[in-house]
Write an enzyme that holds these catalytic residues in place. Structure first.
Site, PDB file in Angstrom:
ATOM      1  N   CYS A   1       4.981   8.494   2.308  1.00  0.00           N
ATOM      2  CA  CYS A   1       5.039   9.827   1.729  1.00  0.00           C
ATOM      3  C   CYS A   1       5.347  10.874   2.797  1.00  0.00           C
ATOM      4  O   CYS A   1       5.515  10.557   3.973  1.00  0.00           O
ATOM      5  CB  CYS A   1       3.716  10.142   1.046  1.00  0.00           C
ATOM      6  SG  CYS A   1       2.328  10.147   2.191  1.00  0.00           S
TER       7      CYS A   1
ATOM      8  N   CYS B   1      -2.951   8.803   6.424  1.00  0.00           N
ATOM      9  CA  CYS B   1      -1.607   8.661   6.997  1.00  0.00           C
ATOM     10  C   CYS B   1      -1.639   8.927   8.505  1.00  0.00           C
ATOM     11  O   CYS B   1      -0.904   8.307   9.269  1.00  0.00           O
ATOM     12  CB  CYS B   1      -0.630   9.628   6.337  1.00  0.00           C
ATOM     13  SG  CYS B   1      -0.428   9.337   4.577  1.00  0.00           S
TER      14      CYS B   1
ATOM     15  N   CYS C   1       0.819  -1.217   0.000  1.00  0.00           N
ATOM     16  CA  CYS C   1       0.000   0.000   0.000  1.00  0.00           C
ATOM     17  C   CYS C   1       0.854   1.268   0.000  1.00  0.00           C
ATOM     18  O   CYS C   1       0.325   2.368  -0.105  1.00  0.00           O
ATOM     19  CB  CYS C   1      -0.923   0.030   1.207  1.00  0.00           C
ATOM     20  SG  CYS C   1      -1.919  -1.444   1.364  1.00  0.00           S
TER      21      CYS C   1
ATOM     22  N   ASP D   1       2.809   2.350   2.530  1.00  0.00           N
ATOM     23  CA  ASP D   1       2.960   2.955   3.852  1.00  0.00           C
ATOM     24  C   ASP D   1       3.302   1.884   4.879  1.00  0.00           C
ATOM     25  O   ASP D   1       2.544   0.943   5.054  1.00  0.00           O
ATOM     26  CB  ASP D   1       1.618   3.575   4.311  1.00  0.00           C
ATOM     27  CG  ASP D   1       1.389   4.956   3.745  1.00  0.00           C
ATOM     28  OD1 ASP D   1       2.362   5.708   3.630  1.00  0.00           O
ATOM     29  OD2 ASP D   1       0.228   5.268   3.432  1.00  0.00           O
TER      30      ASP D   1
END
Lengths: 133, 388
Positions: free
Chosen positions: A64, A108, A39, A41
Site C-alpha cells: 500500500c 508497514c 499478507c 506486503d
C-alpha cells in the site's frame, strides 16, 4: 471533503507519488527480502557498502501507500550511514521522518526496519564468508 | 480537475428530484406521523405514499413493506427476526460464503447463540449452486438467505431457483437485494422470497433509509420495541424525509430501469474489454454474463489495490478495492477468497461501479490513465521479477 486517504499526511503522499531509490542494485553487497504476498506486503531492499558505509540503497515494494512511502524513506535515511548507525534506525524513526502514519499502517514501517536489518545481516554474512575464505 | 465517481455500489449521489421531494418534510411538513392533527396526517400520508411506491416496484403489497434505517437494518431484522420467532421449529440457517457483512456478521452472531449456520460455497464466478442449498436443508432449517447480487463482484445469484426449493421445503427465504432493487427488475413473486432487503442510498435515495419486504404470514419478532409504528414491528418515529426520499428514488428508478441498465451494461463491457486489451496479467472477477449491469471487478497481478486506488484518486477517479490494506481488518475480501482467488490477487483487486452520471468519456479516461499507473507500480514490484 474528507476521505479515507486524507489519513496520509502530505509527506507520506509525496513519497508515495515520487518514491526515491526505486529499483535494484545490480551487484549489491546485501539484500533484504521481507513480507509475504499473501499478507499484501513484500519489500526488497538492496544496499551497496563501501568501507563500512552504505553508499547506495534501493528498493522494490509490493504494498500500500504506507509500504511504498516507508520503503522510500528508509532508503533515503540509510544512505551515507555506517553499518553501525544504520542498524540503529528503528521503525519509529522512519515513521517520525514521515511526520507520522495512521495507526493501522504502522506495521508497514516495521517491515521497512526489518528489510533494512535483513539487508545488513545479509551483507555481514557475506563479509564473514569472505574472511573465512 | 473533474472527479469521476465509479463507486456506485458503495453509495450513489442523491437524485436532485429526491432531495426536492424530501425538503418540505424537514420544515413545513415536519409532523410526526403518529399525531392526529393535520401535521401528523400529512406526514403519515407521505410515509404511506412512499410505502406504496416501494411495494409497486417489487410487486408487493404495501402492508408487506416495513421501513428501516437502511439495508443493514433490513438484513439484521430479517435474520434475527425469523431466527428468534422460529426457534421452536429449528435452529438451522443456510446462507452463502459471499454475503455482505450485514448478513454474514448476523449469522456469526447467531452461531454463537446456539444456531447452526451452513455457509454455501460458490464457484469461481461467485455462483451458488441451488442444488447445494437443497442438500443443506435439514428438518431443523428455518431460513435460507442468499443475496440477489453480490456487491463486490456483481454476480447475480439463481435466487428464483433457490426460492422454489425453499418454498417446497417450507423454509423461509430471504434475499439481500440492496444491489439489485432499482437497477434490474426485482419481483418478489417471481423470486419466491419471503423477505427482501432494500437500501435507499444505493438507488439515488438518501442514506438512513431502507425497507424490508415481509411476505404476508411470515413469522418474525419485532426489531424495535416501543411505539406502534410500522405495525409494532419497528418502533420509533419514522424518518419521514428519508422515507419520502426512498419513495421518490424507487419511483424514478422504476421509470428508467431497463433503459439505464442497458446503457450501463454497454459502458461496463467497454471498460472490461478495454482493460483486457490495454493491461496484461489482468482478469475479470465475477461472472462474465450473470452480472450487474454496472459492475467491473478485476484483479491486476503484481500490484496492490490500495496503491492502485490512491493513484487513481490522484487522477480524480474514485473506485474501490478488496485489498486488505484498504480495510481496518487487514484481511482481503472474504468474497474474493470464496471465489478461490489467491490472496495476492485479492490484494490486487479493483472495482469500478458505474452509475447514472457516468459517460463513455469516463470509461475512456480510466482506460487512458490506469495502464500507466499499473506500469509504474509494476516497475517497483518485487513480485513481477520472481514470475519472470
Amino acid at each position: 471533503m474528507s476521505d479515507p486517504w486524507s489519513l496520509y499526511n502530505d509527506k507520506v503522499m509525496e513519497h508515495f507519488k515520487n518514491p526515491r531509490n526505486v529499483g535494484e542494485i545490480e551487484d549489491p553487497d546485501g539484500v533484504g527480502h521481507v513480507g509475504n504476498p499473501v499478507c499484501g506486503d513484500v519489500m526488497e531492499l538492496y544496499i551497496k557498502v563501501n568501507d563500512g558505509i552504505i553508499v547506495d540503497a534501493k528498493f522494490k515494494t509490493f504494498g500500500c501507500a504506507a509500504a511504498i512511502a516507508t520503503s522510500s524513506m528508509v532508503t533515503e535515511m540509510v544512505k551515507g550511514k555506517s553499518i553501525e548507525e544504520a542498524l540503529k534506525i528503528s521503525n519509529k524513526a522512519v515513521v517520525e521522518a514521515l511526520d507520522g502514519l495512521p495507526p493501522a499502517k504502522v506495521h508497514c514501517s516495521v517491515m521497512a526496519e526489518e528489510a533494512l536489518k535483513a539487508a545488513i545481516e545479509d551483507y555481514l554474512e557475506h563479509q564473514k564468508l569472505k574472511r573465512q575464505i | 480537475m473533474r472527479r469521476i465517481y465509479l463507486d456506485h455500489a458503495a453509495t450513489t449521489p442523491t437524485h436532485p428530484e429526491v432531495v426536492k421531494a424530501m425538503l418540505p418534510f424537514f420544515t413545513d411538513a415536519f409532523g410526526n406521523p403518529s399525531s392526529i392533527h393535520s401535521y401528523g396526517q400529512e406526514a403519515k400520508g407521505a410515509v404511506e405514499e412512499a410505502r406504496t411506491k416501494v411495494a409497486e416496484l417489487i410487486g408487493a403489497r404495501s402492508e408487506e413493506i416495513v421501513f428501516t434505517s437502511g439495508g443493514t437494518e433490513a438484513d439484521n431484522y430479517a435474520l434475527k427476526g425469523v431466527a428468534y420467532a422460529n426457534e421452536h421449529k429449528g435452529n438451522h440457517i443456510i446462507t452463502t460464503s459471499i454475503e455482505h457483512n450485514a448478513v454474514m456478521e448476523v449469522c456469526k452472531f447467531l452461531e454463537r447463540r446456539e444456531f447452526g449456520i451452513t455457509y454455501l460455497p460458490v464457484d469461481k464466478y461467485g455462483l451458488v449452486d441451488p442444488d447445494d442449498a437443497r442438500k443443506a436443508i435439514t428438518d431443523k432449517t428455518i431460513l435460507i438467505s442468499v443475496m440477489h447480487a453480490n456487491n463486490e463482484v456483481g454476480t447475480i445469484e439463481p435466487v428464483e431457483e433457490i426460492g422454489r426449493i425453499a418454498r417446497e421445503a417450507g423454509v423461509y427465504f430471504h434475499t439481500d437485494a440492496v444491489q439489485t432493487v432499482g437497477h434490474i427488475p426485482v419481483n418478489v413473486a417471481e423470486l419466491k422470497v419471503d423477505l427482501l432487503s432494500i437500501s435507499a442510498h444505493k438507488l439515488y435515495g438518501p442514506k438512513g433509509a431502507g425497507a424490508l419486504y415481509i411476505r404476508k404470514g411470515t413469522r418474525l419478532v419485532s426489531f424495535m420495541h416501543g411505539g406502534a409504528q410500522e405495525k409494532r414491528r419497528r418502533a420509533g418515529t419514522e424518518n419521514v424525509p428519508a422515507v419520502v426520499g426512498l419513495g421518490k428514488a424507487v419511483e424514478l428508478a422504476g421509470q428508467e430501469i431497463g433503459k439505464e441498465a442497458e446503457r450501463l451494461a454497454y459502458l461496463r463491457d467497454k471498460l472490461i474489454k478495454g482493460l483486457g486489451e490495454k493491461i496484461d496479467h489482468i482478469r475479470l472477477n465475477g461472472h462474465p454474463r450473470k452480472r450487474l449491469p454496472n459492475n467491473v471487478n478485476v484483479s491486476v497481478d503484481f500490484v496492490e489495490g490500495e496503491s492502485l486506488l490512491l493513484n487513481l484518486d490522484l487522477e480524480g477517479i474514485c473506485a474501490s478495492t478488496g485489498s486488505a490494506c484498504s480495510s481496518a481488518s487487514l484481511e482481503p475480501s472474504h468474497v474474493l477468497l470464496a471465489l478461490g482467488l489467491p490472496a495476492e490477487q485479492a490484494h490486487g483487486s479493483l472495482r469500478f461501479t458505474l452509475g447514472r452520471e457516468n459517460t463513455e468519456a469516463d470509461v475512456e479516461r480510466v482506460l487512458g490513465v490506469l495502464p500507466g499507473i499499473v506500469a509504474r507500480l509494476r516497475a517497483m514490484s518485487p513480485l513481477l521479477k520472481t514470475r519472470k
